[in-house]
Design a protein around this motif. Structure first.
Motif, short mmCIF file in Angstrom:
data_model
loop_
_atom_site.label_atom_id
_atom_site.label_comp_id
_atom_site.label_asym_id
_atom_site.label_seq_id
_atom_site.Cartn_x
_atom_site.Cartn_y
_atom_site.Cartn_z
N ASP A 14 -8.97 -8.31 7.91
CA ASP A 14 -8.56 -7.26 7.07
C ASP A 14 -7.52 -7.67 6.17
O ASP A 14 -6.20 -6.92 6.09
CB ASP A 14 -8.23 -6.09 7.87
CG ASP A 14 -8.18 -4.69 6.88
OD1 ASP A 14 -8.49 -5.07 5.69
OD2 ASP A 14 -7.99 -3.75 7.33
N TRP A 15 -7.51 -8.97 5.23
CA TRP A 15 -6.38 -9.21 4.62
C TRP A 15 -6.10 -8.56 3.37
O TRP A 15 -4.88 -8.56 2.95
CB TRP A 15 -6.96 -10.91 4.13
CG TRP A 15 -6.63 -11.85 5.43
CD1 TRP A 15 -8.04 -12.17 6.05
CD2 TRP A 15 -5.76 -12.57 6.18
NE1 TRP A 15 -7.43 -13.18 7.24
CE2 TRP A 15 -6.02 -13.01 7.07
CE3 TRP A 15 -4.12 -12.12 6.16
CZ2 TRP A 15 -5.51 -13.62 8.19
CZ3 TRP A 15 -3.47 -12.62 7.00
CH2 TRP A 15 -3.94 -13.43 8.18
N SER A 16 -7.06 -7.90 2.81
CA SER A 16 -6.93 -7.32 1.50
C SER A 16 -5.84 -5.98 1.88
O SER A 16 -5.24 -5.73 1.24
CB SER A 16 -8.31 -6.82 1.08
OG SER A 16 -9.14 -6.04 2.00
N THR A 17 -6.45 -5.27 2.93
CA THR A 17 -5.48 -4.37 3.39
C THR A 17 -3.84 -4.72 3.82
O THR A 17 -3.18 -4.00 3.25
CB THR A 17 -5.97 -3.51 4.65
OG1 THR A 17 -7.34 -3.00 4.38
CG2 THR A 17 -5.13 -2.48 5.04
N TYR A 18 -3.94 -5.77 4.31
CA TYR A 18 -2.53 -6.51 4.83
C TYR A 18 -1.68 -6.67 3.36
O TYR A 18 -0.57 -6.41 3.28
CB TYR A 18 -2.69 -7.48 5.43
CG TYR A 18 -1.24 -8.22 5.97
CD1 TYR A 18 -0.57 -7.58 6.79
CD2 TYR A 18 -0.95 -9.27 5.26
CE1 TYR A 18 0.75 -8.23 6.95
CE2 TYR A 18 0.26 -10.06 5.50
CZ TYR A 18 1.06 -9.46 6.54
OH TYR A 18 2.11 -10.02 6.65
N GLY A 62 4.79 -4.29 2.73
CA GLY A 62 6.13 -3.58 2.57
C GLY A 62 5.97 -2.29 2.27
O GLY A 62 7.01 -1.66 1.99
N GLN A 63 4.97 -1.55 2.50
CA GLN A 63 4.86 -0.22 2.79
C GLN A 63 5.28 0.37 4.18
O GLN A 63 4.82 -0.18 4.86
CB GLN A 63 3.59 0.33 2.24
CG GLN A 63 3.04 0.13 1.14
CD GLN A 63 3.73 0.59 -0.13
OE1 GLN A 63 4.28 1.74 -0.08
NE2 GLN A 63 4.11 -0.13 -1.39
N PRO A 64 5.77 1.43 4.34
CA PRO A 64 6.62 1.99 5.29
C PRO A 64 5.17 2.49 6.38
O PRO A 64 5.43 2.40 7.53
CB PRO A 64 7.44 3.12 5.35
CG PRO A 64 7.22 3.29 3.75
CD PRO A 64 6.63 2.45 3.22
N ASN A 65 4.03 2.61 5.89
CA ASN A 65 2.92 3.39 6.59
C ASN A 65 1.83 2.32 6.46
O ASN A 65 0.90 2.58 6.73
CB ASN A 65 2.57 4.45 5.92
CG ASN A 65 2.16 4.43 4.40
OD1 ASN A 65 2.43 3.20 3.75
ND2 ASN A 65 1.35 5.28 3.74
N SER A 66 2.26 1.04 6.36
CA SER A 66 1.16 0.00 6.49
C SER A 66 0.72 -0.43 7.81
O SER A 66 1.21 -0.06 9.04
CB SER A 66 1.76 -1.36 6.04
OG SER A 66 1.00 -2.42 5.99
N LYS A 67 -0.71 -0.44 7.83
CA LYS A 67 -1.60 -0.63 9.08
C LYS A 67 -1.08 -1.86 9.69
O LYS A 67 -0.94 -2.00 11.16
CB LYS A 67 -2.90 -0.77 8.71
CG LYS A 67 -3.81 -1.00 9.96
CD LYS A 67 -5.36 -0.85 9.71
CE LYS A 67 -6.15 -1.27 10.68
NZ LYS A 67 -7.54 -1.15 10.38
N TYR A 68 -0.52 -2.69 9.34
CA TYR A 68 -0.01 -4.10 9.89
C TYR A 68 1.60 -4.30 9.37
O TYR A 68 2.05 -5.35 9.03
CB TYR A 68 -0.69 -5.19 9.27
CG TYR A 68 -2.27 -5.19 9.56
CD1 TYR A 68 -3.07 -5.35 10.65
CD2 TYR A 68 -3.08 -4.73 8.32
CE1 TYR A 68 -4.26 -5.00 10.84
CE2 TYR A 68 -4.40 -4.60 8.76
CZ TYR A 68 -4.96 -4.80 9.83
OH TYR A 68 -6.40 -4.49 10.12
#
Length: 826
Positions: free
Chosen positions: A750-754, A759-765
């Protein structure tokens, strides 16, 4: 004029020469005078007159003839009277001859008649002379006999070695007796011999003094021993009197232990024994040594007027002896007898000097003895400071302290200042404490080595009372439990507590007889106990915790032990308070630092638990044998990991043995268990991450990633199974969150999501670092390329998966860009 003319005519001179005649007349008148000097007259005759000598002689002859004529005239005038006188004399001549015959006859008859009387008279005279000589001889003998008697007495006194009396006799002989008969030769010989006898007496008395000095050096040990024994008896007697006077006014010593009665009985027995010894005859220096040579020599030199010489000699020799006495044997520190002999000799020396000071007039002065003592005191302190530093036996140091106290008390009785000795005792006290600490370090070490680090089993009430009599343990719940039961601490706890009290007793022994207040003794006891707890016991605990053979079970028991020892510190405070009778609320009272000691030890044990757990985890991880090029996973977790998880489960069950009899114990045990569990999970997660990112690992297949994921899932299952109660939610699982997000990123691809959410505080990774993802992606990419080459289908791979390849290359570029951005903006 008539007279002058007559003289001119008498001399037959012409008239015209009358003036000249007058001058010669004057000259002859002057010559005939007996009052005028002849030379002057003659000179006046001869001056300024030619032919004066001839003319003078002529005039002189004329003058003589003139006088002869006058004499003849005078004789003619008296001649008839002379003739008449002769005639009368001739008439008397016959009568005189007749009278002479009669006198001669009378004289003859008288001589014949007085011859017998004369003989008797001569005999009488001879007897009178003899009688006078006898009387004179008796008188002289009466004068000489006392001299001879005194001289004989002098010889007897010399033979009997009564030299002082002999000097007095000499003085009487010289000043009284010999002057009366000094004209006799024998008296002159006596007078000449007296100075020789005086010198002989001086030499003999000096020889006796030297013998005395040698003797006193040999007897100093015995004199000092006797003096110190008497001082000890006196001190013991005073101590007993003070204790009897204070009965009922103060709390008894050592009231916290069953040793009280034993200790008090021992003290009483010692006092009774000392009192019995005190009943013995009290010996003094004169009882042990004959001081008469000193007195005799002093008197002799005083009588001879040479007292100053004797005083200087005596003081010089005693200074030399003092230096010899102050030289210790090289092995003095090895036994207490060495110290005792050293002290005895010094005390004996100064006891003798004190006796000489008071028994003689000025032979030694207080200034001299003070000078000797100050010199000796400096040397004694230096010697004791040096030799005591070699001593490692606390019992020997204690005996040395007692000897120093008796030594100081003895000399203080004789007026010598000893404050510096008591100051030295404070230095030796520190050394004594050091030796005690070393001794108790061995004691603690033996206790820890012999401990089995398991709860104390008690089978009966007697065993339970035996334990709590040695250690202040009180727990209502355990007391309610039936026998047999177990106490939470191990056997070392009551032993350590007992040994700490023994240390306090040993430290107290040194504080006795130091003439210090109860507050000072209390302060000393607390400080030494603090050193025992914070340095010795703490060091032993730290070393124990670091020993390789101490496992997790033992560490847990150590935590339990330190907890109970920490709780017992307040009882040690009370123990010291009861000994010294000093209230703990006193402003200057030192507190015991045992709480911090045991807390530090407990923290060290906890840290060692975490360290040993991590080391054990490392040992299991070293057994990992991943096949990083596998095409697909085995479908089950690795064996080494399952063994590791089983070990962790069994290990954390040990923590149920931590003390939890009350809320504090439960909180403490829960905190230790939770910290250990969290530490183990974090270390496991970190170790697994390091395994993936190892620089020596160049390529990883997706099959290996899947296998690694299965192992991480087991770790997460272990964390979620609540191996240690008390964690809130998935707190423990968060230890593996970095691994989980990284593996999910690769498993899902899931590189696109990463990249989009980076840098987002609610990032999945959120927990995946770009550099970590890049490093692992490059290893996976190399693994994919290597796998394709081996299967000889790389060209087909490029044809069928061109988009995926481009995606990987694009992701790599973007990750490198993120990494570079992070390096530029840390």
């Amino acid at each position: 004029m008539t007279g002058d003319g007559a003289q001119v005519r008498a001399l037959g001179l012409p008239k015209e020469d009358s003036r000249e005649e007058k001058g010669w007349g004057n000259a002859f008148a002057e010559l005939e005078s007996v009052d005028l000097p002849l030379g002057t007259t003659l000179r006046s005759v001869y001056d300024d007159q030619p032919n004066a000598h001839k003319r003078f002689m002529e005039k002189l002859d004329a003058r003589i003839r003139n006088h002869d004529r006058e004499i003849e005239k005078m004789c003619n005038f008296h001649h008839q009277g002379f003739v008449d006188a002769i005639t009368e004399l001739l008439k008397v001549r016959a009568d005189a001859e007749k009278l002479m015959g009669q006198v001669t006859d009378t004289n003859r008859r008288l001589q014949e008649a007085g011859k017998e009387v004369t003989a008797q008279m001569e005999e009488v005279i001879r007897c009178r002379v003899q009688q006078r000589n006898m009387v004179t001889t008796v008188e002289k003998l009466q004068l000489c006999i006392p001299v001879l008697e005194m001289y004989s007495k002098l010889k007897e006194q010399l033979d009997s070695k009564r030299y002082y009396a002999a000097l007095k006799t000499m003085e009487q002989l010289q000043n009284i007796y010999i002057p009366r008969v000094s004209q006799y030769r024998f008296c002159q010989i006596m007078a000449e011999n007296l100075p020789k006898l005086r010198e002989e007496i001086k030499e003999i008395s000096m020889s006796d003094l030297k013998d005395f000095l040698e003797s006193i050096r040999k007897h100093s040990d015995k004199i000092g021993q006797t003096a110190m024994k008497q001082a000890q008896q006196h001190r013991t007697f005073n101590s007993a009197v003070q204790k009897q006077a204070s009965v009922g006014l103060a709390k008894p010593l050592y009231s916290l232990d069953s040793r009280i009665g034993i200790r008090q009985n021992e003290l009483a027995a010692e006092e009774r024994g000392d009192e019995d010894d005190a009943d013995d005859e009290v010996l003094t220096a004169p009882d042990l040594v004959d001081f008469s040579p000193v007195y005799r020599c002093l008197h002799i030199y005083s009588v001879l007027g040479d007292r100053e010489t004797f005083e200087n000699y005596y003081r010089k020799q005693r200074k030399k002896q003092a230096r010899l006495v102050l030289q210790p044997q090289s092995s003095m520190h090895e036994t207490v007898e060495g110290y005792r002999k050293y002290f005895n000799q010094i005390v004996g020396f100064f006891v003798v000097e004190d006796h000489i000071l008071h028994a003689t007039q000025g032979l030694v002065t207080r200034a001299f003895t003070d000078e000797l003592w100050n010199m000796a005191l400096s040397k004694i302190i230096a010697v004791l400071r040096t030799h005591s530093s070699y001593c490692n036996d606390p019992d020997l140091v204690l005996e040395l302290k007692n000897l120093i106290v008796i030594f100081a008390d003895t000399l203080q009785v004789y007026g010598f200042p000893v404050n510096r000795l008591f100051d030295l005792l404070f230095e030796i006290r520190d050394q004594y404490n050091e030796t005690l600490l070393k001794k108790w370090a061995l004691v603690f070490r033996d206790i820890f080595e012999q401990d089995n680090y398991s709860p104390i089993p008690v089978e009966s009430e007697e065993e339970y009372k035996s334990v709590i009599s040695r250690f202040p343990f009180h727990d209502a719940e355990i007391e309610k439990q039936p026998f047999p039961k177990k106490l939470p601490m191990s056997q070392s706890v009551p032993q350590i507590y007992t040994q700490v009290k023994e240390f306090i007793y040993a430290s107290l022994k040194f504080s006795e007889s130091l003439h210090r207040s109860s507050t000072e003794i209390d302060d000393m006891l607390r400080k030494s106990t603090n050193l025992l707890l914070t340095r010795t016991l703490s060091s032993c605990l730290q070393n124990l915790i670091k020993k390789p053979h101490i496992g997790l079970t033992e560490l847990v028991q150590i935590i339990i032990n330190t907890t109970h020892l920490e709780q017992a510190c307040r009882y040690l405070e009370d123990f010291i308070t009861n000994i010294t009778n000093v209230s703990p609320e006193t402003i200057h009272t030192t507190r015991l630092y045992g709480l911090s000691t045991f807390k530090d030890a407990r923290h060290a044990a906890e840290g060692e638990i975490y360290t040993k757990l991590n080391q054990k985890i490392d040992e299991f991880i070293q057994l990992a044998d991943y096949e990083w090029s596998m095409s697909e996973s085995d479908g089950r977790a690795s064996g080494y990991l399952m063994d590791l998880i089983n070990f962790l489960r069994s290990t954390f069950q040990v923590f149920t043995h931590l003390p939890n009899n009350n809320n504090d114990h439960a909180a403490m045990s829960g905190k230790v268990a939770q910290t250990a569990c969290m530490s183990a999970c974090k270390h496991l997660s970190t170790s697994l991450m390091q395994m993936l990112l190892d620089n020596e690992l160049k390529q990883i297949s997706m099959g290996a990633i899947q296998q690694f994921n299965l192992d991480v899932i087991q770790c997460e299952l272990f964390a979620s199974s609540e191996p240690v109660p008390g964690f809130q939610g998935d707190t423990l699982q968060l230890a593996f969150i970095d691994l989980r997000q990284l593996l999910d990123l690769f498993m899902v691809w899931d590189w696109s999501t990463y990249l989009a959410d980076y840098g987002q505080p609610n990032s999945k990774y959120l927990r995946v670092n770009p550099s970590t993802a890049l490093a692992l992606l490059e290893k996976v990419y190399r693994g994919m390329k290597d796998t394709s080459k081996k299967n000889n289908i790389f060209s087909q791979f490029r044809k069928n998966d061109r988009d995926k390849q481009k995606l990987i290359e694009t992701v790599v570029k973007q990750l490198r860009s993120l990494v570079n951005g992070m390096s530029q903006h840390p």
